[in-house]
Scaffold this motif. Structure first.
Motif, PDB file in Angstrom:
ATOM      1  N   GLU A   1       2.736   2.900  10.349  1.00 50.35           N
ATOM      2  CA  GLU A   1       2.683   4.344  10.155  1.00 50.35           C
ATOM      3  C   GLU A   1       2.116   4.688   8.772  1.00 50.35           C
ATOM      4  OE1 GLU A   1       6.491   6.040  10.898  1.00 50.35           O
ATOM      5  OE2 GLU A   1       6.596   5.341  12.978  1.00 50.35           O
ATOM      6  N   ALA A   2       2.503   3.928   7.763  1.00 50.46           N
ATOM      7  CA  ALA A   2       1.960   4.148   6.423  1.00 50.46           C
ATOM      8  C   ALA A   2       0.459   3.896   6.408  1.00 50.46           C
ATOM      9  CB  ALA A   2       2.664   3.243   5.415  1.00 50.46           C
ATOM     10  N   LEU A   3       0.020   2.849   7.077  1.00 54.82           N
ATOM     11  CA  LEU A   3      -1.404   2.545   7.140  1.00 54.82           C
ATOM     12  C   LEU A   3      -2.183   3.672   7.810  1.00 54.82           C
ATOM     13  CD1 LEU A   3      -1.173  -1.232   8.069  1.00 54.82           C
ATOM     14  CD2 LEU A   3      -2.205  -0.326   5.990  1.00 54.82           C
ATOM     15  N   ASP A   4      -1.621   4.232   8.865  1.00 50.72           N
ATOM     16  CA  ASP A   4      -2.291   5.340   9.557  1.00 50.72           C
ATOM     17  C   ASP A   4      -2.426   6.550   8.634  1.00 50.72           C
ATOM     18  OD1 ASP A   4      -2.574   3.872  11.867  1.00 50.72           O
ATOM     19  OD2 ASP A   4      -0.822   4.740  12.869  1.00 50.72           O
ATOM     20  N   ARG A   5      -1.375   6.843   7.877  1.00 48.30           N
ATOM     21  CA  ARG A   5      -1.439   7.992   6.971  1.00 48.30           C
ATOM     22  C   ARG A   5      -2.501   7.783   5.887  1.00 48.30           C
ATOM     23  NH1 ARG A   5       4.298   7.833   7.747  1.00 48.30           N
ATOM     24  NH2 ARG A   5       4.574   6.612   5.840  1.00 48.30           N
ATOM     25  N   VAL A   6      -2.543   6.584   5.329  1.00 46.03           N
ATOM     26  CA  VAL A   6      -3.530   6.297   4.285  1.00 46.03           C
ATOM     27  C   VAL A   6      -4.941   6.321   4.873  1.00 46.03           C
ATOM     28  CG1 VAL A   6      -4.353   4.571   2.647  1.00 46.03           C
ATOM     29  CG2 VAL A   6      -1.902   4.991   2.876  1.00 46.03           C
ATOM     30  N   ALA A   7      -5.111   5.786   6.083  1.00 49.80           N
ATOM     31  CA  ALA A   7      -6.428   5.777   6.721  1.00 49.80           C
ATOM     32  C   ALA A   7      -6.967   7.195   6.882  1.00 49.80           C
ATOM     33  CB  ALA A   7      -6.345   5.086   8.081  1.00 49.80           C
ATOM     34  N   GLN A   8      -6.088   8.147   7.152  1.00 46.20           N
ATOM     35  CA  GLN A   8      -6.521   9.532   7.290  1.00 46.20           C
ATOM     36  C   GLN A   8      -6.780  10.169   5.923  1.00 46.20           C
ATOM     37  OE1 GLN A   8      -4.006  11.908   9.893  1.00 46.20           O
ATOM     38  NE2 GLN A   8      -3.565  10.140  11.193  1.00 46.20           N
TER      39      GLN A   8
ATOM     40  N   LEU B   1       0.808  -1.216   0.000  1.00 44.38           N
ATOM     41  CA  LEU B   1       0.000   0.000   0.000  1.00 44.38           C
ATOM     42  C   LEU B   1       0.840   1.265   0.000  1.00 44.38           C
ATOM     43  CD1 LEU B   1      -2.960   1.088   0.266  1.00 44.38           C
ATOM     44  CD2 LEU B   1      -2.527   1.152   2.735  1.00 44.38           C
ATOM     45  N   GLY B   2       1.909   1.299   0.806  1.00 44.31           N
ATOM     46  CA  GLY B   2       2.751   2.491   0.887  1.00 44.31           C
ATOM     47  C   GLY B   2       1.959   3.717   1.284  1.00 44.31           C
ATOM     48  N   GLU B   3       2.073   4.778   0.485  1.00 42.79           N
ATOM     49  CA  GLU B   3       1.338   6.012   0.769  1.00 42.79           C
ATOM     50  C   GLU B   3      -0.027   6.058   0.099  1.00 42.79           C
ATOM     51  OE1 GLU B   3       2.597   7.991   3.127  1.00 42.79           O
ATOM     52  OE2 GLU B   3       4.142   6.441   3.185  1.00 42.79           O
ATOM     53  N   GLY B   4      -0.403   4.973  -0.577  1.00 45.65           N
ATOM     54  CA  GLY B   4      -1.758   4.856  -1.104  1.00 45.65           C
ATOM     55  C   GLY B   4      -2.002   5.495  -2.448  1.00 45.65           C
ATOM     56  N   GLY B   5      -0.957   5.935  -3.150  1.00 50.66           N
ATOM     57  CA  GLY B   5      -1.153   6.595  -4.437  1.00 50.66           C
ATOM     58  C   GLY B   5      -1.764   5.695  -5.494  1.00 50.66           C
ATOM     59  N   HIS B   6      -1.245   4.477  -5.627  1.00 52.18           N
ATOM     60  CA  HIS B   6      -1.821   3.541  -6.602  1.00 52.18           C
ATOM     61  C   HIS B   6      -3.239   3.158  -6.203  1.00 52.18           C
ATOM     62  CE1 HIS B   6       2.575   2.601  -7.495  1.00 52.18           C
ATOM     63  NE2 HIS B   6       2.087   2.937  -8.678  1.00 52.18           N
ATOM     64  N   THR B   7      -3.440   2.893  -4.918  1.00 56.59           N
ATOM     65  CA  THR B   7      -4.766   2.496  -4.442  1.00 56.59           C
ATOM     66  C   THR B   7      -5.800   3.584  -4.709  1.00 56.59           C
ATOM     67  OG1 THR B   7      -4.204   0.834  -2.781  1.00 56.59           O
ATOM     68  CG2 THR B   7      -6.072   2.240  -2.290  1.00 56.59           C
ATOM     69  N   GLU B   8      -5.435   4.832  -4.468  1.00 58.58           N
ATOM     70  CA  GLU B   8      -6.369   5.932  -4.703  1.00 58.58           C
ATOM     71  C   GLU B   8      -6.794   5.970  -6.169  1.00 58.58           C
ATOM     72  OE1 GLU B   8      -6.850  10.693  -3.730  1.00 58.58           O
ATOM     73  OE2 GLU B   8      -4.868   9.762  -3.645  1.00 58.58           O
ATOM     74  N   ALA B   9      -5.841   5.783  -7.080  1.00 53.71           N
ATOM     75  CA  ALA B   9      -6.171   5.789  -8.508  1.00 53.71           C
ATOM     76  C   ALA B   9      -7.085   4.623  -8.865  1.00 53.71           C
ATOM     77  CB  ALA B   9      -4.883   5.733  -9.341  1.00 53.71           C
ATOM     78  N   ILE B  10      -6.827   3.448  -8.294  1.00 54.10           N
ATOM     79  CA  ILE B  10      -7.671   2.286  -8.560  1.00 54.10           C
ATOM     80  C   ILE B  10      -9.097   2.538  -8.083  1.00 54.10           C
ATOM     81  CG2 ILE B  10      -8.057  -0.155  -7.998  1.00 54.10           C
ATOM     82  CD1 ILE B  10      -4.952  -0.386  -7.752  1.00 54.10           C
ATOM     83  N   LEU B  11      -9.224   3.127  -6.896  1.00 50.96           N
ATOM     84  CA  LEU B  11     -10.554   3.428  -6.362  1.00 50.96           C
ATOM     85  C   LEU B  11     -11.279   4.452  -7.234  1.00 50.96           C
ATOM     86  CD1 LEU B  11      -9.589   3.542  -2.593  1.00 50.96           C
ATOM     87  CD2 LEU B  11     -11.245   1.963  -3.605  1.00 50.96           C
TER      88      LEU B  11
END
Length: 330
Positions: free
Chosen positions: A58-65, A31-41
């Motif tokens: 910590e990465a999960l917390d940042r993406v969750a926010q 997941l990392g910082e969620g950039g790819h996931t955001e585009a997929i969504l």
């Protein structure tokens, strides 16, 4: 997408190959910082879903926010875990079969720039390197406990370091004076060892500690072993096309950043795209192997010159894609 100083690598290519669709199910195993996931969504709106997995809490917390709207709607499920346990995690969330799975085997700029993570030799910090802070083995443990031969093997195998033996010998000698616990001290030791062995200035333009730090990170996090475990699970989770090869088929997309990772991915995809694995002189197939993948990238996709200019860390990225075939018996 929201602005972020962390730039997901090969983003347009990932979206193009994954082909996110409304109602689709996708897994981002890194997941990392969620950039790819955001585009997929975004491309699978209004009801596509993503299972996002990462070792780094910590990465999960940042993406969750940052992507809280997707978490609240149920379109994004976040899990702290290892992509080497992909099938177990997917089963726990009743998530599968899926239309696409992504592994981006790099690490984020935020991780690299955080001194506490110990991933960089450019800033001083504890010699850690763990993606998951809860795992028992750190880089300091390895550097201070492994014998000379083991260290040399790690530097040679994972870092392809020419002076692996000389570096290991210098580390063992230095740690007898005091434990090696900081990134700066390790970088200084490596630099001194290479300078003595080379008897001259560096010739390839990279920092002398680069390969050793990479090798330790790979060893600490068992990156190659985890990748080898994950690839068959990715294939198993992909949706199969309908009988006759019609209908959507799941796709696996992997971005590698050095030759060892890329070789593992390339050989796996090539093997699973081949019907028979018997030796060439075997008159009749006895292995019974049947292709389960179709290669969509005979050669790896590389970032454009424009992307490398905007994000120099992308320059070594190599993307490979394969698509699930219908079962031979279908």
């Amino acid at each position: 997408m929201e602005a972020s100083w962390h730039m997901p690598v090969l983003l347009e290519e990932v979206v193009r190959f994954l082909q996110p669709q409304a109602g689709g199910h996708y897994i981002d195993g890194t997941l990392g910082e969620g950039g790819h996931t955001e585009a997929i969504l975004e491309h699978s709106a209004p009801d596509g879903r993503v299972l996002g997995i990462d070792l780094d809490p910590e990465a999960l917390d940042r993406v969750a926010q940052r992507l809280s709207r997707y978490v609240k709607s149920g379109r994004l499920i976040l899990v702290q875990g290892n992509f080497a346990d992909l099938e177990r995690i997917a089963a726990a969330y009743a998530f599968g079969p899926v239309q696409g799975i992504l592994l981006d085997l790099g690490f984020s700029s935020l991780q690299l720039s955080n001194p506490r993570r110990g991933l960089s030799f450019t800033v001083d910090g504890p010699l850690d390197m763990r993606f998951d802070p809860a795992q028992p083995l750190s880089a300091a443990d390895l550097v201070n406990r492994a014998d000379e031969q083991e260290l040399a093997d790690i530097f040679h195998r994972y870092g392809e370091e020419r002076y692996a033996r000389q570096i290991a010998r210098r580390i063992v000698r230095e740690r007898e004076q005091a434990p090696i616990t900081s990134t700066r001290r390790l970088a200084e030791i490596v630099t001194a060892a290479i300078a003595a062995a080379r008897q001259g200035p560096p010739r390839d333009g990279i920092h002398p500690a680069t390969r050793v730090f990479m090798a330790l990170r790979i060893a600490v996090n068992r990156e190659l072993e985890n990748l080898e475990r994950a690839l068959p699970q990715m294939l198993n989770l992909l949706s199969r096309p309908a009988p006759g090869g019609h209908g959507p088929a799941g796709r696996m997309v992997v971005i590698a950043f050095h030759s060892l990772e890329d070789r593992i991915v390339k050989e796996f995809m090539k093997r699973e795209a081949t019907d028979c694995l018997c030796p060439p002189r075997t008159p009749v197939c006895v292995c019974g192997h049947r292709a389960r993948l179709r290669l969509l990238t005979p050669k790896p996709v590389r970032p454009t010159a424009e992307e490398v200019s905007a994000n120099p860390r992308s320059r070594s990225a190599r993307l490979r894609v394969a698509e699930r075939l219908a079962d031979a018996s279908a």
